[in-house]
Design an enzyme around this catalytic site. Sequence first.
Site, mmCIF file in Angstrom:
data_model
loop_
_atom_site.group_PDB
_atom_site.id
_atom_site.type_symbol
_atom_site.label_atom_id
_atom_site.label_comp_id
_atom_site.label_asym_id
_atom_site.label_seq_id
_atom_site.Cartn_x
_atom_site.Cartn_y
_atom_site.Cartn_z
ATOM 1 N N LYS A 1 29.748 -5.410 1.365
ATOM 2 C CA LYS A 1 30.594 -6.242 0.601
ATOM 3 C C LYS A 1 29.685 -7.412 -0.242
ATOM 4 O O LYS A 1 29.714 -7.533 -1.533
ATOM 5 C CB LYS A 1 31.407 -6.956 1.166
ATOM 6 C CG LYS A 1 32.339 -8.177 0.756
ATOM 7 C CD LYS A 1 33.296 -7.453 -0.516
ATOM 8 C CE LYS A 1 33.614 -8.463 -1.649
ATOM 9 N NZ LYS A 1 34.220 -9.622 -1.134
ATOM 10 N N SER B 1 37.678 -6.161 -1.153
ATOM 11 C CA SER B 1 37.491 -6.538 -2.214
ATOM 12 C C SER B 1 38.840 -6.490 -3.227
ATOM 13 O O SER B 1 39.210 -5.248 -2.805
ATOM 14 C CB SER B 1 36.140 -5.955 -3.062
ATOM 15 O OG SER B 1 35.995 -6.091 -4.185
ATOM 16 N N ASN C 1 29.187 -7.533 -4.398
ATOM 17 C CA ASN C 1 29.305 -8.859 -5.159
ATOM 18 C C ASN C 1 28.115 -9.137 -6.113
ATOM 19 O O ASN C 1 28.027 -9.451 -7.215
ATOM 20 C CB ASN C 1 29.540 -10.005 -4.350
ATOM 21 C CG ASN C 1 30.995 -9.938 -3.957
ATOM 22 O OD1 ASN C 1 31.517 -9.030 -3.660
ATOM 23 N ND2 ASN C 1 31.680 -11.077 -3.690
ATOM 24 N N GLU D 1 28.200 -6.760 -8.826
ATOM 25 C CA GLU D 1 29.266 -7.422 -9.713
ATOM 26 C C GLU D 1 28.604 -8.225 -10.619
ATOM 27 O O GLU D 1 28.720 -8.361 -11.899
ATOM 28 C CB GLU D 1 30.232 -7.939 -8.940
ATOM 29 C CG GLU D 1 31.530 -8.678 -9.714
ATOM 30 C CD GLU D 1 32.505 -9.277 -8.512
ATOM 31 O OE1 GLU D 1 32.801 -8.787 -7.724
ATOM 32 O OE2 GLU D 1 32.725 -10.426 -8.797
#
Length: 483
Positions: free
Chosen positions: A184, A130, A188, A191
Amino acid sequence: MEASAQIGVTGLAVMGRNLARNFARNGFTVAVHNRTPGRTKTLIEEFGHEGTFVPARSPQEFVAALERPRRLLIMVKAGEATDEVIEEFAPLLEAGDMIIDGGNAHFADTRRRERALRERGLHFVGSGVSGGEEGALHGPSIMPGGSAESYAVLGPMLERISAHVDGEPCCTHIGTDGSGHFVKMVHNGIEYADMQLIAEAYHLLRDVGGHTPAEIAETFREWNRGRLDSYLVGITAEVLAHTDAGTGRPFVDIVRDAAEQKGTGRWTVQTALDLGSPVTAIAEATFARVASSRTGLRAAYRPLPGGRRQRLDPDVAGRFTRDVEQALYASKVIAYDQGWTMIRDAAAEYGWDIDLGAVAKIWRGGCIIRAAFLDRIRAAHAATPDLVSLLAEERFAAEITDAQQAWRTVVATAAHRGVPVPAFSAALSSYDTLRGEHLPAALIQGQRDYFGAHTYRRTDREGTYHTLWSEPGRLEVRTDGGA
Ligand code: 2AM
């Protein structure tokens, strides 16, 4: 060709190229390869002076350039291309060699590939990376999965090229097989939620508070000096302060309000449904992007009435801004907690031994959600090893307790005024759901038993029961064989 490279990178589009440069700048000898040789040539011409690169024209040449055990990083588009490249290289490798996938693969694909390659004696390390192009070059946050054995050989190199915070690398062995790509993916998802929450705060400050984008930029700058200190809040201030050169208008006013996505948020939500993880703020953030792009639906709804659109008096607007900060912070705690819950659920489902504090630790730098806040999450996990939820930790609990009145005021004000706050309200509802002593789920169970004989359990006795709803006496029967 002499085997002199500690790592090889194939797929030299911008992410692959920047990771290759990062390895070289850190003193590693890097073999580089690309299907179309032009990219390899350009890399050497433009950046060859940055370190020791070994350009390879063919897969055979590439593999021959690698020291054993070979570490081969593939940086191609997720999906079929990854399988094609694996199939191209795997036959050229030997037992103990490793293929590392640094792309954005779905963790289920990574699990499948790891299993298949393990059967052929090869290590497969699905690794989340990332931080975008800049992170790849200057230090990303790296989330490698795969075997502990492969991490022993590869980990120190990845740690070296990763971002560092307080002298510690933003890279750790997440767990076996697809756990790195899973984590990961959740990054996201978080995020998406964080961005949506920030966007809702902006919307409220603008439409309810009556502030200009430039004023709101200042507010975000100020918040960025407090507990909300983060990369995302920082760039929000920059975007809001930006004036469009052509029109002289605030940049946010000339951008079409239809948010796009590449799909990792969607994967998070789809996977959460399978795991039974209630990631409602992440889900709402994902749906908010989807809804913003539904032009036809928006046109159909547009004539309909909303709430009171009057702005706040300036003397209460300052107070409202402080309330929005509280609501943003509290919602953020919930959104992150949802992400961690999902990782915990996946660890149990897939047998991954994930250090939840270490996940926070490696997200403190390099990645999009990097923030001071993550150090608090790390510390909470360090203080209490099997922490069930951030809200079970004293300091987070105290902050939420402190914020909750403002949080409720903000969500209620938004509802009154017709400003959509899907993520704020999902976070608040999640809080009230999980804290609630009695939930109407009892009624749902009754409904299910009524129409489908799905049975229910009682609060006062053990066992499973069904009520004979169509019989006059509505007799209750025990269905699990107990007395
Ligand atoms: P290319 O330069 O030859 O197109 C991003 O698309 C990167 O992935 C590029 O380096 C691209 O190589 C590579 N790539 C995409 N599909 C590929 C495939 N099927 N086999 C090998 N490389 C591929």
